[in-house]
Design a protein around this motif. Structure first.
Motif, mmCIF file in Angstrom:
data_model
loop_
_atom_site.group_PDB
_atom_site.id
_atom_site.type_symbol
_atom_site.label_atom_id
_atom_site.label_comp_id
_atom_site.label_asym_id
_atom_site.label_seq_id
_atom_site.Cartn_x
_atom_site.Cartn_y
_atom_site.Cartn_z
ATOM 1 N N LYS A 1 0.827 -1.199 0.000
ATOM 2 C CA LYS A 1 0.000 0.000 0.000
ATOM 3 C C LYS A 1 0.866 1.255 0.000
ATOM 4 O O LYS A 1 0.593 2.229 -0.729
ATOM 5 C CB LYS A 1 -0.914 -0.007 1.220
ATOM 6 C CG LYS A 1 -1.881 1.161 1.257
ATOM 7 C CD LYS A 1 -2.783 1.075 2.475
ATOM 8 C CE LYS A 1 -3.755 2.261 2.499
ATOM 9 N NZ LYS A 1 -4.643 2.219 3.687
ATOM 10 N N GLU A 2 1.923 1.229 0.795
ATOM 11 C CA GLU A 2 2.830 2.367 0.879
ATOM 12 C C GLU A 2 3.500 2.626 -0.467
ATOM 13 O O GLU A 2 3.639 3.765 -0.904
ATOM 14 C CB GLU A 2 3.889 2.114 1.958
ATOM 15 C CG GLU A 2 4.827 3.284 2.170
ATOM 16 C CD GLU A 2 5.837 3.030 3.278
ATOM 17 O OE1 GLU A 2 6.830 3.774 3.363
ATOM 18 O OE2 GLU A 2 5.634 2.063 4.068
ATOM 19 N N ALA A 3 3.898 1.519 -1.132
ATOM 20 C CA ALA A 3 4.549 1.647 -2.434
ATOM 21 C C ALA A 3 3.579 2.233 -3.456
ATOM 22 O O ALA A 3 3.965 3.067 -4.296
ATOM 23 C CB ALA A 3 5.059 0.293 -2.904
ATOM 24 N N GLU A 4 2.319 1.820 -3.377
ATOM 25 C CA GLU A 4 1.314 2.319 -4.312
ATOM 26 C C GLU A 4 1.048 3.808 -4.066
ATOM 27 O O GLU A 4 0.877 4.590 -5.014
ATOM 28 C CB GLU A 4 0.015 1.521 -4.161
ATOM 29 C CG GLU A 4 0.125 0.096 -4.690
ATOM 30 C CD GLU A 4 -1.097 -0.754 -4.368
ATOM 31 O OE1 GLU A 4 -1.941 -0.280 -3.549
ATOM 32 O OE2 GLU A 4 -1.205 -1.860 -4.914
ATOM 33 N N GLU A 5 1.037 4.213 -2.772
ATOM 34 C CA GLU A 5 0.819 5.618 -2.451
ATOM 35 C C GLU A 5 1.983 6.477 -2.921
ATOM 36 O O GLU A 5 1.788 7.593 -3.433
ATOM 37 C CB GLU A 5 0.620 5.781 -0.943
ATOM 38 C CG GLU A 5 -0.704 5.206 -0.449
ATOM 39 C CD GLU A 5 -0.825 5.240 1.074
ATOM 40 O OE1 GLU A 5 0.217 5.501 1.742
ATOM 41 O OE2 GLU A 5 -1.932 4.991 1.593
ATOM 42 N N ASP A 6 3.216 5.952 -2.753
ATOM 43 C CA ASP A 6 4.397 6.677 -3.233
ATOM 44 C C ASP A 6 4.335 6.857 -4.741
ATOM 45 O O ASP A 6 4.707 7.914 -5.268
ATOM 46 C CB ASP A 6 5.678 5.931 -2.851
ATOM 47 C CG ASP A 6 5.957 5.998 -1.351
ATOM 48 O OD1 ASP A 6 5.349 6.848 -0.675
ATOM 49 O OD2 ASP A 6 6.774 5.174 -0.867
ATOM 50 N N GLU A 7 3.861 5.826 -5.425
ATOM 51 C CA GLU A 7 3.764 5.879 -6.876
ATOM 52 C C GLU A 7 2.739 6.924 -7.299
ATOM 53 O O GLU A 7 2.957 7.682 -8.255
ATOM 54 C CB GLU A 7 3.376 4.503 -7.421
ATOM 55 C CG GLU A 7 3.400 4.422 -8.943
ATOM 56 C CD GLU A 7 3.113 3.028 -9.449
ATOM 57 O OE1 GLU A 7 2.747 2.898 -10.626
ATOM 58 O OE2 GLU A 7 3.258 2.060 -8.662
ATOM 59 N N GLU A 8 1.625 7.010 -6.530
ATOM 60 C CA GLU A 8 0.610 8.005 -6.832
ATOM 61 C C GLU A 8 1.152 9.415 -6.602
ATOM 62 O O GLU A 8 0.885 10.343 -7.374
ATOM 63 C CB GLU A 8 -0.623 7.775 -5.956
ATOM 64 C CG GLU A 8 -1.425 6.542 -6.351
ATOM 65 C CD GLU A 8 -2.596 6.294 -5.407
ATOM 66 O OE1 GLU A 8 -2.787 7.099 -4.478
ATOM 67 O OE2 GLU A 8 -3.304 5.278 -5.604
ATOM 68 N N ASP A 9 1.940 9.568 -5.522
ATOM 69 C CA ASP A 9 2.526 10.876 -5.235
ATOM 70 C C ASP A 9 3.458 11.316 -6.349
ATOM 71 O O ASP A 9 3.487 12.490 -6.742
ATOM 72 C CB ASP A 9 3.296 10.845 -3.908
ATOM 73 C CG ASP A 9 2.366 10.726 -2.707
ATOM 74 O OD1 ASP A 9 1.155 11.011 -2.869
ATOM 75 O OD2 ASP A 9 2.847 10.321 -1.622
ATOM 76 N N GLU A 10 4.231 10.377 -6.862
ATOM 77 C CA GLU A 10 5.161 10.679 -7.951
ATOM 78 C C GLU A 10 4.399 11.097 -9.196
ATOM 79 O O GLU A 10 4.785 12.023 -9.916
ATOM 80 C CB GLU A 10 6.054 9.477 -8.251
ATOM 81 C CG GLU A 10 7.097 9.214 -7.168
ATOM 82 C CD GLU A 10 7.961 8.005 -7.483
ATOM 83 O OE1 GLU A 10 7.821 7.461 -8.602
ATOM 84 O OE2 GLU A 10 8.764 7.611 -6.628
ATOM 85 N N GLU A 11 3.264 10.421 -9.447
ATOM 86 C CA GLU A 11 2.454 10.763 -10.615
ATOM 87 C C GLU A 11 1.865 12.172 -10.456
ATOM 88 O O GLU A 11 1.817 12.967 -11.403
ATOM 89 C CB GLU A 11 1.332 9.737 -10.791
ATOM 90 C CG GLU A 11 1.827 8.385 -11.264
ATOM 91 C CD GLU A 11 0.693 7.364 -11.374
ATOM 92 O OE1 GLU A 11 -0.451 7.712 -11.016
ATOM 93 O OE2 GLU A 11 0.972 6.229 -11.816
ATOM 94 N N ASP A 12 1.426 12.481 -9.214
ATOM 95 C CA ASP A 12 0.870 13.807 -8.965
ATOM 96 C C ASP A 12 1.941 14.887 -9.150
ATOM 97 O O ASP A 12 1.681 15.963 -9.696
ATOM 98 C CB ASP A 12 0.307 13.885 -7.539
ATOM 99 C CG ASP A 12 -0.951 13.052 -7.385
ATOM 100 O OD1 ASP A 12 -1.564 12.735 -8.423
ATOM 101 O OD2 ASP A 12 -1.300 12.721 -6.234
ATOM 102 N N LEU A 13 3.167 14.568 -8.677
ATOM 103 C CA LEU A 13 4.273 15.521 -8.796
ATOM 104 C C LEU A 13 4.596 15.790 -10.254
ATOM 105 O O LEU A 13 4.794 16.929 -10.678
ATOM 106 C CB LEU A 13 5.500 14.993 -8.048
ATOM 107 C CG LEU A 13 6.747 15.877 -8.070
ATOM 108 C CD1 LEU A 13 6.420 17.231 -7.391
ATOM 109 C CD2 LEU A 13 7.898 15.191 -7.345
#
Length: 523
Positions: A506-518
């Motif tokens: 879940k943490e990895a998926e959230e980090d990936e979403e943050d990177e996409e948002d950035l």
């Protein structure tokens, strides 16, 4: 039996002697001698008829349609002998067919002595001649009484099946009749009662076309009290030394529980040339190997089931208990094409392979995919040549999924099984104690294993690899995690592992979403 039942059934189907009769409707015509029964009429019919043959069928079944004309013909021939042949349509009488646990169509069952539970599966050839002969034999007394040597010789000389003779062995009578009641369709049982004191009190078996009887040389006192021992003796000794095999007798050879040695011949002349040789081998290795002839013109494809090329003549051995195959070396395809008209098998080479097999020195031909150079996922891929070594790991609990590429259940299970492997691979300590593996059971030989369906999932506990545990729970991630914890030697707590694995995922998926948002903001 420790052999693959699916493979066994494919052998039997391949060896079946299918006739090219024109198909008709599966249901017998109304004006035939075949009687139609329903659930409402079945019970009364059993009480009114001490012997009859029942066909459980489905109208759409192709094999039923092929059987129909032969079944109708047999019913007509048996009508005046008061041996009815009946049909039950399982698409209309589902409850009745479920009661008798009908596995497929057509299923033929013999009913005797007005007993609805006293049934016997008919496994003979599906021809009118065979059905009539079988049912007439069923109508005779289980044991025939003979009082003179000439009567006995007349029966033996005209027998088309093994004849077993009790010449007055003390205490054998009850056991003899008990076995005869079960096996009278496969053997002729004779009670030789005579006042001639020179006749030895023994148990003898006469094989068709063999002049010398086989005399039971064990403890007759023990035999008289053990019907099972008598049956086991017959299963081995009643088979011909070198017989012809097809679908009608294949099961008999399987039940003998003895490895089967095949000689694939290309012509009747070729078979005759080797018959004496194989007959002598059959006598020499009685109880260790059964020798059979197989017509390669009809059943040549069976060579593939023995891990052999279709190069004939051919000799191969199948140890069905271990599902291991052995054969003589074969030529490269190009070389065989050049020499196929001149190829023969040296008897000395056959003798050497047989001797090595019996001594345990022969090397099996193992069907196997190539061993993967790299494991492409956390599900460890096994092949025929690596299976036994991996599941024998003394430090790891090894869970193996045996699958078929075409199996729908296997495809639906795949993502769950992959995630299961990912859970244990996510922890270094756990991955050293649990291995999640799989093998394509259609492309790799697995010995000493009974696979009845796909997927079959088996756990080999660390240090207790010889005591595998079959997974029978729901095929969910939670079900697998609990199963491994309860049945594995290492008792790895997979549920706790999953909590950590899920949180990290879940943490990895959230980090990936943050990177996409950035990335989006930067644009």
């Amino acid at each position: 039996m420790l052999f693959n039942k699916k493979t066994l059934f494919s052998f039997a189907a391949l060896l079946s002697n299918l006739t090219n009769i024109q198909a008709q409707e599966a249901a017998a015509p109304a004006d035939s001698a075949v009687i139609k029964l329903t659930k409402d009429t079945f019970a009364d019919f059993i009480q009114e008829n001490p012997l009859f043959l029942a066909e459980f069928f489905a109208p759409w079944c192709g094999h039923c349609k092929h059987l129909a004309p032969e079944y109708v013909k047999a019913a007509a021939e048996l009508e005046d002998k008061n041996i009815p042949l009946v049909q039950i349509d399982c698409t209309e009488e589902q409850e009745l067919c479920m009661e008798y646990e009908i596995p497929g169509y057509p299923s033929l069952k013999v009913f005797k002595n007005n007993d609805p539970k006293n049934t016997k599966d008919y496994q003979g050839a599906r021809s009118a001649e065979s059905i009539v002969s079988y049912m007439i034999k069923e109508s005779l007394p289980a044991v025939q009484q003979v009082g003179t040597d000439s009567e006995l010789q007349d029966i033996v000389q005209n027998a088309t099946q093994p004849v077993i003779v009790d010449s007055g062995v003390k205490g054998l009578n009850a056991t003899f009749y008990d076995v005869a009641a079960k096996l009278s369709s496969d053997y002729t049982f004779i009670s030789y009662v005579t006042s001639n004191k020179t006749v030895a009190k023994d148990l003898s078996l006469y094989l068709p076309s063999e002049d010398t009887p086989i005399v039971f040389n064990g403890d007759l006192n023990k035999l008289a009290k053990n019907a099972t021992q008598l049956q086991e003796w017959l299963k081995v000794e009643a088979l011909p030394y070198f017989g012809e095999i097809d679908g009608s007798v294949f099961q008999t050879y399987v039940e003998s529980d003895i490895p089967l040695a095949y000689f694939f011949y290309t012509s009747d002349e070729e078979k005759s040339k080797y018959t004496e040789f194989f007959t002598e081998l059959g006598k020499k290795y009685r109880g260790s190997l059964n020798f059979v002839g197989l017509d390669s013109r009809k059943y040549g494809r069976h060579a593939e089931n023995l891990n052999m090329k279709e190069q004939f003549p051919l000799f191969a051995i199948h140890d069905m208990k271990k599902n291991l195959k052995y054969g003589l070396p074969q030529l490269a395809e190009e070389k065989f094409d050049q020499l196929k008209d001149t190829i023969s098998i040296e008897t000395k080479d056959i003798s050497r392979l047989v001797e090595n097999f019996v001594k345990g020195k022969a090397n099996a031909i193992v069907k196997s995919e190539p061993e993967p150079e790299v494991q492409e996922s956390n599900v460890f891929k096994l092949v025929g040549t690596t299976h036994d070594k991996i599941v024998s790991d003394k430090k790891k609990d090894v869970l193996v999924k045996y699958y078929a590429p075409w199996c729908g259940h296997c495809k639906r299970l795949a993502p769950i099984y992959e995630e299961l492997a990912d859970v244990y691979a996510s922890d270094k300590k756990a991955s050293s104690k649990v291995l999640i593996a799989e093998v394509d059971a259609t492309a790799n030989d697995i010995s000493d294993l009974n696979i009845e369906g796909y997927p079959t999932i088996i756990l080999y506990p660390a240090g207790k690899n010889a005591e595998p545990v079959t997974f029978t729970s729901q095929r969910t991630l939670d079900g697998f995690l609990k199963f491994l914890k309860e049945n594995g030697s290492n008792r790895v707590d997979g549920e706790s592992l999953y909590e950590k694995y899920a949180a990290a995922k879940k943490e990895a998926e959230e980090d990936e979403e943050d990177e996409e948002d950035l990335d989006h903001d930067e644009l």
